[in-house]
Design a protein around this motif. Structure first.
Motif, PDB file in Angstrom:
ATOM      1  N   TYR A  56     -10.211 -48.655 -72.742  1.00  0.00           N
ATOM      2  CA  TYR A  56     -11.509 -48.313 -73.322  1.00  0.00           C
ATOM      3  C   TYR A  56     -11.431 -48.050 -74.828  1.00  0.00           C
ATOM      4  N   LEU A  57     -10.205 -48.020 -75.368  1.00  0.00           N
ATOM      5  CA  LEU A  57     -10.026 -47.682 -76.780  1.00  0.00           C
ATOM      6  C   LEU A  57      -9.547 -48.884 -77.577  1.00  0.00           C
ATOM      7  N   SER A  58      -9.872 -48.882 -78.844  1.00  0.00           N
ATOM      8  CA  SER A  58      -9.331 -49.876 -79.762  1.00  0.00           C
ATOM      9  C   SER A  58      -7.860 -49.565 -80.023  1.00  0.00           C
ATOM     10  N   ALA A  59      -7.202 -50.448 -80.771  1.00  0.00           N
ATOM     11  CA  ALA A  59      -5.812 -50.173 -81.166  1.00  0.00           C
ATOM     12  C   ALA A  59      -5.755 -48.884 -81.960  1.00  0.00           C
ATOM     13  N   ARG A  60      -6.715 -48.710 -82.868  1.00  0.00           N
ATOM     14  CA  ARG A  60      -6.755 -47.495 -83.675  1.00  0.00           C
ATOM     15  C   ARG A  60      -7.002 -46.271 -82.803  1.00  0.00           C
ATOM     16  N   GLY A  61      -7.873 -46.430 -81.803  1.00  0.00           N
ATOM     17  CA  GLY A  61      -8.149 -45.318 -80.897  1.00  0.00           C
ATOM     18  C   GLY A  61      -6.943 -44.934 -80.072  1.00  0.00           C
ATOM     19  N   ASN A  62      -6.205 -45.916 -79.578  1.00  0.00           N
ATOM     20  CA  ASN A  62      -4.979 -45.627 -78.832  1.00  0.00           C
ATOM     21  C   ASN A  62      -3.951 -44.945 -79.723  1.00  0.00           C
ATOM     22  N   PHE A  63      -3.878 -45.402 -80.963  1.00  0.00           N
ATOM     23  CA  PHE A  63      -2.917 -44.803 -81.885  1.00  0.00           C
ATOM     24  C   PHE A  63      -3.258 -43.342 -82.151  1.00  0.00           C
ATOM     25  N   ALA A  64      -4.549 -43.060 -82.374  1.00  0.00           N
ATOM     26  CA  ALA A  64      -4.976 -41.684 -82.623  1.00  0.00           C
ATOM     27  C   ALA A  64      -4.708 -40.805 -81.412  1.00  0.00           C
ATOM     28  N   SER A  65      -4.859 -41.378 -80.228  1.00  0.00           N
ATOM     29  CA  SER A  65      -4.627 -40.611 -79.007  1.00  0.00           C
ATOM     30  C   SER A  65      -3.159 -40.247 -78.843  1.00  0.00           C
ATOM     31  N   ALA A  66      -2.274 -41.128 -79.340  1.00  0.00           N
ATOM     32  CA  ALA A  66      -0.836 -40.873 -79.222  1.00  0.00           C
ATOM     33  C   ALA A  66      -0.285 -40.054 -80.365  1.00  0.00           C
ATOM     34  N   PHE A  67      -1.121 -39.790 -81.352  1.00  0.00           N
ATOM     35  CA  PHE A  67      -0.701 -39.111 -82.575  1.00  0.00           C
ATOM     36  C   PHE A  67      -0.503 -37.630 -82.292  1.00  0.00           C
ATOM     37  N   GLN A  68       0.734 -37.241 -82.075  1.00  0.00           N
ATOM     38  CA  GLN A  68       1.000 -35.858 -81.729  1.00  0.00           C
ATOM     39  C   GLN A  68       2.453 -35.527 -82.038  1.00  0.00           C
ATOM     40  N   GLY A  69       2.786 -34.274 -81.947  1.00  0.00           N
ATOM     41  CA  GLY A  69       4.153 -33.832 -82.179  1.00  0.00           C
ATOM     42  C   GLY A  69       4.367 -32.513 -81.477  1.00  0.00           C
ATOM     43  N   THR A  72      -0.757 -34.233 -92.754  1.00  0.00           N
ATOM     44  CA  THR A  72      -0.484 -35.619 -92.381  1.00  0.00           C
ATOM     45  C   THR A  72      -1.618 -36.180 -91.535  1.00  0.00           C
ATOM     46  N   GLN A  73      -1.992 -35.426 -90.528  1.00  0.00           N
ATOM     47  CA  GLN A  73      -3.067 -35.861 -89.645  1.00  0.00           C
ATOM     48  C   GLN A  73      -4.375 -35.987 -90.412  1.00  0.00           C
ATOM     49  N   SER A  74      -4.644 -35.039 -91.304  1.00  0.00           N
ATOM     50  CA  SER A  74      -5.899 -35.036 -92.045  1.00  0.00           C
ATOM     51  C   SER A  74      -6.053 -36.281 -92.916  1.00  0.00           C
ATOM     52  N   ILE A  75      -4.988 -36.671 -93.609  1.00  0.00           N
ATOM     53  CA  ILE A  75      -5.154 -37.771 -94.555  1.00  0.00           C
ATOM     54  C   ILE A  75      -4.890 -39.142 -93.927  1.00  0.00           C
ATOM     55  N   PHE A  76      -4.158 -39.169 -92.795  1.00  0.00           N
ATOM     56  CA  PHE A  76      -3.792 -40.475 -92.235  1.00  0.00           C
ATOM     57  C   PHE A  76      -4.819 -40.998 -91.240  1.00  0.00           C
ATOM     58  N   LEU A  77      -5.240 -40.159 -90.290  1.00  0.00           N
ATOM     59  CA  LEU A  77      -6.058 -40.670 -89.200  1.00  0.00           C
ATOM     60  C   LEU A  77      -7.389 -41.233 -89.682  1.00  0.00           C
ATOM     61  N   TYR A  78      -8.001 -40.604 -90.666  1.00  0.00           N
ATOM     62  CA  TYR A  78      -9.259 -41.107 -91.203  1.00  0.00           C
ATOM     63  C   TYR A  78      -9.047 -42.095 -92.345  1.00  0.00           C
ATOM     64  N   GLY A  79      -8.278 -41.680 -93.348  1.00  0.00           N
ATOM     65  CA  GLY A  79      -8.191 -42.453 -94.579  1.00  0.00           C
ATOM     66  C   GLY A  79      -7.128 -43.518 -94.587  1.00  0.00           C
ATOM     67  N   ASN A  80      -6.222 -43.509 -93.573  1.00  0.00           N
ATOM     68  CA  ASN A  80      -5.117 -44.462 -93.545  1.00  0.00           C
ATOM     69  C   ASN A  80      -4.322 -44.400 -94.848  1.00  0.00           C
ATOM     70  N   VAL A  81      -4.042 -43.159 -95.280  1.00  0.00           N
ATOM     71  CA  VAL A  81      -3.298 -42.909 -96.510  1.00  0.00           C
ATOM     72  C   VAL A  81      -1.918 -42.376 -96.151  1.00  0.00           C
ATOM     73  N   LYS A  82      -0.900 -42.838 -96.855  1.00  0.00           N
ATOM     74  CA  LYS A  82       0.477 -42.424 -96.584  1.00  0.00           C
ATOM     75  C   LYS A  82       0.837 -41.164 -97.363  1.00  0.00           C
ATOM     76  N   LEU A  83       1.965 -40.592 -97.017  1.00  0.00           N
ATOM     77  CA  LEU A  83       2.556 -39.509 -97.798  1.00  0.00           C
ATOM     78  C   LEU A  83       3.913 -39.961 -98.319  1.00  0.00           C
ATOM     79  N   VAL A  84       4.171 -39.693 -99.576  1.00  0.00           N
ATOM     80  CA  VAL A  84       5.498 -39.899-100.162  1.00  0.00           C
ATOM     81  C   VAL A  84       6.142 -38.527-100.278  1.00  0.00           C
ATOM     82  N   TYR A  85       7.295 -38.359 -99.655  1.00  0.00           N
ATOM     83  CA  TYR A  85       7.941 -37.048 -99.582  1.00  0.00           C
ATOM     84  C   TYR A  85       8.835 -36.781-100.795  1.00  0.00           C
ATOM     85  N   VAL A  86       8.696 -35.575-101.341  1.00  0.00           N
ATOM     86  CA  VAL A  86       9.658 -35.042-102.297  1.00  0.00           C
ATOM     87  C   VAL A  86      10.510 -34.077-101.478  1.00  0.00           C
ATOM     88  N   CYS A  87      11.658 -34.554-101.017  1.00  0.00           N
ATOM     89  CA  CYS A  87      12.454 -33.777-100.057  1.00  0.00           C
ATOM     90  C   CYS A  87      13.212 -32.655-100.768  1.00  0.00           C
TER      91      CYS A  87
END
Length: 540
Positions: free
Chosen positions: A45-58, A182-197
């Protein structure tokens, strides 16, 4: 990383298990760390994006769900889970419930039940501007036209990422950091994070563990650009979650000058600005600076969730002088608005000035009590950690302590860190492991201390039980394999500096209190295997 780079999902008919992600360098977002497809059933019942959002967890989401299914209650569920993982202030319900139920809060005007200006009602934005002018020590009055109101800072991160970046572009952020970003900027905006470790070692220009420097920012930015990644912005958390660090005025200026040189927007999250609970620490807001290096690219966030102990009231505010950014974010407020009656309550809360120029109830009643309670709770938890000989960063802001549990990891891997996290959860105490904050070193955990005494006591008892059991297991394993050397990847605590005392320059280290010194010595004795290796028999 971007959804456009994911192959094999193909829409509703594909299997999430077949998802392929182009490999990237470690400093950037590794989607596998918070998207767990194993055992996940694709929904037709979900799009690829919908399935991805559903699996987005940690682990954060897993622990949060477990807690809500088995909450500790002193009377109804004494064996339930105690939540030291979610950053909430549970110390001030008495003060806030009394204030929020007073007569001035209960207005029901027709305008509050109608569509507002999407930026927020003008009366609220004016009050926010006056409030931030006072508490941020702004050199000139802040303007209501630069204020936008949304339902929480998570929505603000989503909105800003969407209007500042195109899909697949990136934002720079230092690790460890609050993982919800991460969730805030990725799930809606499809924006990445570059890490300063950042890491705990004191090397080069670093004078404290996990210190952010311009050199580290420069390196991360140049490495990302070398890989073809377009970086549009920098996120700063001040006070920092989970470290509790407060940036000095000179550090803030350096970070902002760096961003200006590279034409980066700077998103400054000051959500804990009034939760600095020790007078020895001084918070500096970006809005209090005499001159911003690049005011059109500097955007400041704040909300009442943390500082006023009301995480159930979703309210966040953005201050930006850039009207293009303000208008673009305002267009998204349609999806993230704050209801009229809540806007009225927030305005009343912020304008509580009493008879004086300064907010009377906020300063004289609430903040005074809140800071005293936070300090007492922080002291209790850190004293317990010292007794256990566990290193930690001793800071004076926020609701959390960043703890070093590396000596309880035999192999020093993130897999073992997750097992330790699950072991705490099995013993009915929820913590947050370092991987949830993208920490580069396995074994660091965040504990929330802003809780009532009886829950702190029971929770620390459960933590002590797990650590003592784990210590005995490691000793037993070492006896069975006496010739094995120390595990790879685990730093010897005697070889690196972990500040157990309050944040101070090295020249001031001699002023550390006796209690802190004793705690540090206890930690070194417990974590060192010198006594095991150098027995009387071996000397003979």
């Amino acid at each position: 990383q971007a959804l456009s780079e994911i192959e094999g999902m193909g829409g509703r008919g594909s299997n999430l298990q077949e998802m392929r992600v182009r490999p990237l360098a470690k400093r950037r977002v590794d989607m596998h760390s918070f998207c767990n497809p194993s055992g996940f059933q694709r929904s037709p019942y979900l799009s690829a994006r919908g399935n991805f959002a559903s699996a987005f967890q940690g682990s954060t989401e897993e622990g949060y769900k477990a807690y809500h299914a088995d909450k500790y209650d002193e009377d109804k569920n004494p064996n339930g889970i105690i939540n030291f993982g979610t950053s909430e202030n549970k110390l001030c319900f008495d003060l806030m419930s009394k204030r929020l139920t007073q007569a001035d809060m209960n207005l029901m005007d027709p305008s509050l039940l109608q569509y507002p200006d999407w930026k927020g009602h003008l009366f609220l934005r004016e009050e926010v501007a006056r409030f931030l002018t006072y508490y941020c020590k702004a050199p000139a009055p802040l303007k209501a036209e630069n204020v936008i109101v949304l339902n929480g800072c998570g929505s603000l991160f989503s909105a800003l990422a969407t209007v500042l970046c195109d899909p697949g572009e990136a934002i720079l952020i230092a690790t460890p950091f609050y993982g919800g970003i991460t969730q805030s900027i990725f799930l809606y905006g499809n924006v990445k994070l570059v890490y300063v470790c950042l890491d705990s070692k004191i090397t080069g220009t670093s004078t404290r563990p996990f210190q952010l420097t311009v050199e580290k920012l420069e390196k991360a930015l140049q490495d990302a650009r070398a890989e073809g990644v377009t970086v549009r912005a920098l996120i700063l958390l001040n006070p920092q979650n989970p470290l509790g660090d407060i940036y000095s005025l000179s550090e803030l200026r350096d970070y902002l000058e760096f961003a200006k040189r590279h034409e980066l927007h700077v998103i400054v999250d000051e959500i804990y600005m009034l939760s600095v609970f020790d007078e020895s620490a001084t918070f500096h807001s970006v809005l209090g600076m005499d001159r911003l290096p690049d005011p059109q690219r500097t955007h400041v966030m704040w909300g009442i969730t943390k500082d006023f102990a009301v995480s159930g009231i979703r309210f966040g505010t953005l201050y930006t002088e850039n009207q293009d950014v303000a208008n673009a974010v305002a267009s998204l407020c349609y999806f993230h608005g704050v209801c009229g009656p809540v806007q009225h309550k927030v305005a009343q809360l912020l304008r509580d000035r009493g008879e004086s120029v300064a907010p009377y109830w906020i300063n004289q009643v609430y903040l005074r009590a809140n800071h005293a309670r936070l300090k007492a709770a922080h002291t209790y938890v850190t004293d317990e950690l010292k007794t256990l000989g566990v290193p930690f960063l001793n800071r004076n802001a926020g609701f959390f302590v960043w703890i070093d549990f590396r000596k309880y990891l035999k192999t020093g891997t993130f897999e073992e860190e997750l097992l330790l996290w699950k072991r705490f959860l099995d013993n009915k105490v929820l913590l947050s492991c370092g991987k949830a904050f993208e920490c580069s070193e396995p074994g660091w955990f965040r504990i929330i201390f802003a809780d009532k005494t009886h829950r702190l006591q029971l929770g620390m008892q459960r933590i002590r039980k797990v650590l003592e059991e784990r210590e005995q297991e490691i000793l037993a394993e070492e006896k069975e394999q006496p010739c094995q050397s120390d595990q790879d990847g685990k730093a010897d605590s005697t070889d690196e500096v972990i500040f157990v005392s309050r944040h101070q320059d090295p020249i001031c280290a001699s002023s550390s209190s006796l209690g802190d010194l004793i705690g540090l010595l206890q930690q070194q004795m417990r974590s060192s295997d010198w006594l095991q290796k150098n027995t009387a028999e071996q000397f003979a």
